[in-house]
Design a protein around this motif. Structure first.
Motif, PDB file in Angstrom:
ATOM      1  N   LYS A 109       0.832  -1.200   0.000  1.00 17.74           N
ATOM      2  CA  LYS A 109       0.000   0.000   0.000  1.00 17.74           C
ATOM      3  C   LYS A 109       0.868   1.250   0.000  1.00 17.74           C
ATOM      4  CE  LYS A 109      -3.995  -2.085   2.331  1.00 17.74           C
ATOM      5  NZ  LYS A 109      -4.789  -2.132   3.589  1.00 17.74           N
ATOM      6  N   LYS A 110       1.945   1.229   0.787  1.00 19.38           N
ATOM      7  CA  LYS A 110       2.831   2.392   0.863  1.00 19.38           C
ATOM      8  C   LYS A 110       3.816   2.435  -0.301  1.00 19.38           C
ATOM      9  CE  LYS A 110       2.784   3.258   5.859  1.00 19.38           C
ATOM     10  NZ  LYS A 110       3.634   3.456   7.067  1.00 19.38           N
ATOM     11  N   ALA A 111       4.155   1.264  -0.831  1.00 17.30           N
ATOM     12  CA  ALA A 111       5.113   1.191  -1.947  1.00 17.30           C
ATOM     13  C   ALA A 111       4.546   0.247  -3.001  1.00 17.30           C
ATOM     14  CB  ALA A 111       6.475   0.709  -1.456  1.00 17.30           C
ATOM     15  N   PRO A 112       3.585   0.698  -3.797  1.00 16.07           N
ATOM     16  CA  PRO A 112       2.890  -0.188  -4.740  1.00 16.07           C
ATOM     17  C   PRO A 112       3.775  -0.714  -5.863  1.00 16.07           C
ATOM     18  CG  PRO A 112       2.189   2.098  -5.024  1.00 16.07           C
ATOM     19  CD  PRO A 112       3.012   2.060  -3.785  1.00 16.07           C
ATOM     20  N   TRP A 113       5.013  -0.249  -5.961  1.00 19.94           N
ATOM     21  CA  TRP A 113       5.921  -0.779  -6.984  1.00 19.94           C
ATOM     22  C   TRP A 113       6.650  -2.043  -6.503  1.00 19.94           C
ATOM     23  CZ3 TRP A 113       6.056   3.896  -4.565  1.00 19.94           C
ATOM     24  CH2 TRP A 113       7.052   4.102  -3.610  1.00 19.94           C
ATOM     25  N   VAL A 114       6.408  -2.460  -5.248  1.00 19.95           N
ATOM     26  CA  VAL A 114       6.988  -3.711  -4.745  1.00 19.95           C
ATOM     27  C   VAL A 114       6.245  -4.889  -5.370  1.00 19.95           C
ATOM     28  CG1 VAL A 114       7.250  -5.168  -2.689  1.00 19.95           C
ATOM     29  CG2 VAL A 114       7.864  -2.741  -2.597  1.00 19.95           C
ATOM     30  N   ASP A 115       6.984  -5.911  -5.793  1.00 21.61           N
ATOM     31  CA  ASP A 115       6.390  -7.062  -6.477  1.00 21.61           C
ATOM     32  C   ASP A 115       6.071  -8.229  -5.563  1.00 21.61           C
ATOM     33  OD1 ASP A 115       6.807  -6.353  -9.530  1.00 21.61           O
ATOM     34  OD2 ASP A 115       8.649  -5.801  -8.494  1.00 21.61           O
ATOM     35  N   VAL A 116       6.897  -8.444  -4.514  1.00 20.35           N
ATOM     36  CA  VAL A 116       6.729  -9.620  -3.656  1.00 20.35           C
ATOM     37  C   VAL A 116       6.962  -9.230  -2.207  1.00 20.35           C
ATOM     38  CG1 VAL A 116       7.693 -11.868  -3.014  1.00 20.35           C
ATOM     39  CG2 VAL A 116       7.413 -11.272  -5.432  1.00 20.35           C
ATOM     40  N   VAL A 117       6.087  -9.701  -1.321  1.00 24.01           N
ATOM     41  CA  VAL A 117       6.273  -9.580   0.121  1.00 24.01           C
ATOM     42  C   VAL A 117       6.162 -10.989   0.702  1.00 24.01           C
ATOM     43  CG1 VAL A 117       5.430  -8.585   2.271  1.00 24.01           C
ATOM     44  CG2 VAL A 117       5.276  -7.259   0.142  1.00 24.01           C
ATOM     45  N   GLY A 119       7.377 -13.624   4.286  1.00 23.03           N
ATOM     46  CA  GLY A 119       7.705 -13.547   5.705  1.00 23.03           C
ATOM     47  C   GLY A 119       8.905 -14.372   6.116  1.00 23.03           C
ATOM     48  N   THR A 120       9.064 -14.507   7.426  1.00 25.79           N
ATOM     49  CA  THR A 120      10.213 -15.235   7.970  1.00 25.79           C
ATOM     50  C   THR A 120      10.045 -16.745   7.867  1.00 25.79           C
ATOM     51  OG1 THR A 120       9.232 -15.216  10.196  1.00 25.79           O
ATOM     52  CG2 THR A 120      10.681 -13.383   9.621  1.00 25.79           C
ATOM     53  N   HIS A 121       8.807 -17.202   7.670  1.00 24.28           N
ATOM     54  CA  HIS A 121       8.548 -18.638   7.672  1.00 24.28           C
ATOM     55  C   HIS A 121       8.519 -19.258   6.277  1.00 24.28           C
ATOM     56  CE1 HIS A 121       7.805 -18.309  11.883  1.00 24.28           C
ATOM     57  NE2 HIS A 121       6.653 -17.681  11.766  1.00 24.28           N
ATOM     58  N   ASN A 122       8.551 -18.448   5.229  1.00 26.15           N
ATOM     59  CA  ASN A 122       8.417 -19.014   3.881  1.00 26.15           C
ATOM     60  C   ASN A 122       9.426 -18.416   2.903  1.00 26.15           C
ATOM     61  OD1 ASN A 122       7.026 -16.536   3.958  1.00 26.15           O
ATOM     62  ND2 ASN A 122       5.673 -17.111   2.271  1.00 26.15           N
ATOM     63  N   ILE A 123      10.686 -18.268   3.356  1.00 27.54           N
ATOM     64  CA  ILE A 123      11.696 -17.692   2.468  1.00 27.54           C
ATOM     65  C   ILE A 123      11.943 -18.582   1.256  1.00 27.54           C
ATOM     66  CG2 ILE A 123      12.818 -16.423   4.338  1.00 27.54           C
ATOM     67  CD1 ILE A 123      15.002 -18.497   4.393  1.00 27.54           C
ATOM     68  N   GLY A 124      11.644 -19.881   1.392  1.00 26.19           N
ATOM     69  CA  GLY A 124      11.848 -20.796   0.269  1.00 26.19           C
ATOM     70  C   GLY A 124      10.943 -20.531  -0.922  1.00 26.19           C
ATOM     71  N   LYS A 125       9.918 -19.697  -0.724  1.00 23.92           N
ATOM     72  CA  LYS A 125       8.958 -19.413  -1.803  1.00 23.92           C
ATOM     73  C   LYS A 125       9.387 -18.263  -2.708  1.00 23.92           C
ATOM     74  CE  LYS A 125       5.419 -22.263  -1.064  1.00 23.92           C
ATOM     75  NZ  LYS A 125       4.167 -21.708  -0.547  1.00 23.92           N
ATOM     76  N   GLU A 142       2.618 -13.102   0.438  1.00 23.54           N
ATOM     77  CA  GLU A 142       2.397 -14.424   1.020  1.00 23.54           C
ATOM     78  C   GLU A 142       3.171 -14.511   2.328  1.00 23.54           C
ATOM     79  OE1 GLU A 142       3.337 -18.987  -0.186  1.00 23.54           O
ATOM     80  OE2 GLU A 142       2.156 -17.817  -1.629  1.00 23.54           O
ATOM     81  N   ILE A 143       2.440 -14.551   3.431  1.00 24.08           N
ATOM     82  CA  ILE A 143       3.033 -14.614   4.764  1.00 24.08           C
ATOM     83  C   ILE A 143       2.558 -15.897   5.441  1.00 24.08           C
ATOM     84  CG2 ILE A 143       3.309 -13.473   6.989  1.00 24.08           C
ATOM     85  CD1 ILE A 143       4.412 -11.807   4.745  1.00 24.08           C
ATOM     86  N   ALA A 144       3.457 -16.824   5.676  1.00 23.83           N
ATOM     87  CA  ALA A 144       3.098 -18.069   6.372  1.00 23.83           C
ATOM     88  C   ALA A 144       3.078 -17.808   7.874  1.00 23.83           C
ATOM     89  CB  ALA A 144       4.100 -19.172   6.033  1.00 23.83           C
ATOM     90  N   GLU A 145       2.118 -18.412   8.565  1.00 24.94           N
ATOM     91  CA  GLU A 145       1.982 -18.213  10.004  1.00 24.94           C
ATOM     92  C   GLU A 145       2.882 -19.154  10.804  1.00 24.94           C
ATOM     93  OE1 GLU A 145       0.492 -15.766  11.301  1.00 24.94           O
ATOM     94  OE2 GLU A 145      -0.387 -15.052   9.429  1.00 24.94           O
ATOM     95  N   SER A 146       3.365 -20.203  10.178  1.00 24.70           N
ATOM     96  CA  SER A 146       4.265 -21.124  10.860  1.00 24.70           C
ATOM     97  C   SER A 146       5.325 -21.590   9.881  1.00 24.70           C
ATOM     98  CB  SER A 146       3.497 -22.325  11.434  1.00 24.70           C
ATOM     99  OG  SER A 146       2.827 -23.032  10.403  1.00 24.70           O
ATOM    100  N   LEU A 147       6.390 -22.137  10.411  1.00 25.85           N
ATOM    101  CA  LEU A 147       7.528 -22.535   9.595  1.00 25.85           C
ATOM    102  C   LEU A 147       7.127 -23.626   8.609  1.00 25.85           C
ATOM    103  CD1 LEU A 147      10.585 -21.836   9.478  1.00 25.85           C
ATOM    104  CD2 LEU A 147      10.978 -23.902  10.832  1.00 25.85           C
TER     105      LEU A 147
END
Length: 509
Positions: A109-117, A119-125, A142-147
């Motif tokens: 929302k603050k930086a709409p030119w970002v392509d991917v967000v 989290g800490t649990h799904n860096i493999g994606k 895509e933010i996973a809630e667990s590892l």
């Protein structure tokens, strides 16, 4: 968000796509960035040339959320990349790490030119999300809630040929009021001992001679299986791995630091005489407000036991100045512990609000000028002690593991740099015979400064090592590829040392 489709299609599809990873925060983030680099290289990307400063096909921010202004720093950096992206067809920007886990949809929302967000649990994606964003022409959050998978199962582009981080756990079960890490990385999850030792053995087979065991609270390792001595057993097991010369670990918690760990350190030859033990405050009331489950007497007792078992141990720490409610008397108790413990070095932090933590809304927030004055008094005291402790090293003969990139003036002074067993930084006279990062030299210390030592005489001995061979082989291979750029924090060489901090670490252990 939909990506504009009217950009110029003039893209050189024959050249490999480049990437850059910018890393902020703690050692766990540094290690995660090694994983991100490995994933991207596995997907066919190559590192952007050194000094590209965002001029890459993919720029990844691996963020930290423990400082009050972490989000401002991120959005400022993203803003500077916006015109670069607008003029570079196909460029993608990804944001991961703790701030991404915390802010989620706010980022796009603050930086709409970002392509991917992510989290800490799904860096493999990350590679999949980048490709999905490209094909679907919209941002992927895509933010996973667990590892989803233990990070060490992912590909890695390690920053050193001879020294490596090895993660033994992720997450944290503590509830310190100043720390947001447990909320973002989750409860502690331990890795199987056999998997850890298999990774260490594989690293040694590749030429690595030093490993640093890594976790938010390493000495709580084993809590998953109810074995309070699991960490000391792991240290002893590392001692049995042939070819592994140096073992370090960071960071332990005083609550879980038990006598069996001290015994394992003292009795295992390749476990180095170095301990990073976060203090945070020397005041019992402040420690209680922080929800730190130890008090001054317990902390100093641990230091006394370590010094009795390992007389030459270098002990370092983390200290927060100006925690809400801290009185002058509380601060004097911190100074008292510093004088008693005689730390070799300290990460010293001025308290800053971590959004989402209980301390951020506590009464008794300390005025900035008071915090600054106390901070300066603490730094001055620690500088004095560090210098005095370093002076005790003068005349000692030490074995150094040669490092690269740790001596900024080495070229002008015709010196090289290395790390002593206790992790002190030593600059030494360049010998006549060639030495490589990863090799070991024997020197006599001739001079001490607060943050480094000098060995100005001739090198007494040089030992060429398999680690040096590995560095030489890797350097030759890298020379045949496009020029690379290092991650945001580390350089080729040993994992980052623990000097007096200026606010770059997280200080949350």
């Amino acid at each position: 968000m939909t990506i504009s489709s009217d950009r110029s299609p003039a893209v050189d599809t024959s050249a490999p796509k480049t990437y850059e990873v910018r890393t902020y925060g703690c050692q766990m983030n540094v290690h995660d960035s090694e994983r991100l680099s490995g994933l991207l290289e596995g997907a066919g990307y190559v590192r952007a040339p050194e000094g590209s400063d965002g001029d890459a096909d993919v720029v990844v921010f691996n963020t930290c959320a423990v400082r009050e202004n972490a989000d401002n720093r991120l959005y400022g950096n993203l803003g500077r990349l916006a015109p670069r992206k607008a003029s570079r067809p196909g460029m993608q920007i990804a944001v991961g790490g703790c701030l991404a886990q915390k802010d989620r949809d706010t980022i796009v929302k603050k930086a709409p030119w970002v392509d991917v967000v992510f989290g800490t649990h799904n860096i493999g994606k990350l590679p999949v999300l980048l490709e999905r964003a490209r094909v679907q022409e919209e941002a992927q959050v895509e933010i996973a809630e667990s590892l989803e998978a233990f990070p060490s199962t992912l590909p890695t582009r390690r920053e050193s040929a001879y020294a490596a981080w090895v993660s033994i756990s992720v997450g944290c079960n503590n509830t310190c009021t100043f720390c947001i890490v447990p909320a973002l990385r989750g409860k502690e999850k331990d890795r199987r001992t056999g998997d850890i030792l298999a990774e260490v053995e594989a690293l040694v087979a590749e030429g690595v001679s030093e490993v640093t065991l890594l976790g938010q609270n390493v000495n709580a390792y084993g809590s998953d299986i109810g074995d309070r001595e699991a960490f000391s057993k792991l240290l002893r097991a590392c001692g049995a791995i042939e070819g592994l010369e140096r073992v370090r670990f960071t960071s332990p918690h005083p609550r879980d630091f038990t006598d069996d760990v001290i015994a394992a350190m003292a009795e295992t030859p390749n476990v180095m005489p170095q301990l990073h033990m976060p203090l945070q405050s020397g005041s019992d009331p402040v420690l209680k407000a922080m929800r730190r489950s130890y008090r001054q007497e317990r902390y100093l007792g641990i230091i006394e036991k370590v010094r009795a078992a390992i007389p030459h141990a270098a002990i370092t720490t983390d200290i927060i100045v100006g925690f809400p409610g801290e009185t002058e008397e509380d601060f004097e108790q911190t100074l008292h512990v510093v004088r008693e413990a005689r730390f070799a070095q300290a990460f010293t932090f001025q308290y800053s609000k971590r959004p989402g933590t209980p301390a951020a809304t506590m009464e008794g927030q300390i005025p900035k000028e008071v915090v600054q004055a106390r901070y300066e008094r603490l730094v001055a005291l620690q500088e004095e002690i560090s210098w005095e402790e370093n002076k005790k090293q003068v005349g000692r003969t030490l074995e150094l593991m040669v490092a690269e990139g740790e001596g900024r003036k080495d070229g002008a002074t015709h010196r090289l740099s290395g790390r002593a067993p206790d992790n002190r930084l030593v600059h030494f006279t360049k010998p006549d015979q060639p030495v490589r990062p990863g090799d070991v030299v024997t020197v006599e210390i001739s001079y001490a400064a607060p943050h480094h030592l000098l060995a100005e005489g001739a090198v007494l001995a040089v030992r060429r090592t398999r680690a040096g061979d590995a560095w030489e082989k890797r350097t030759a291979a890298e020379a045949a590829k496009p020029a690379g750029v290092m991650l945001g924090l580390p350089k080729i060489g040993a994992p980052a040392p623990l000097p007096v901090a200026t606010g770059s670490g997280c200080g949350c252990d």
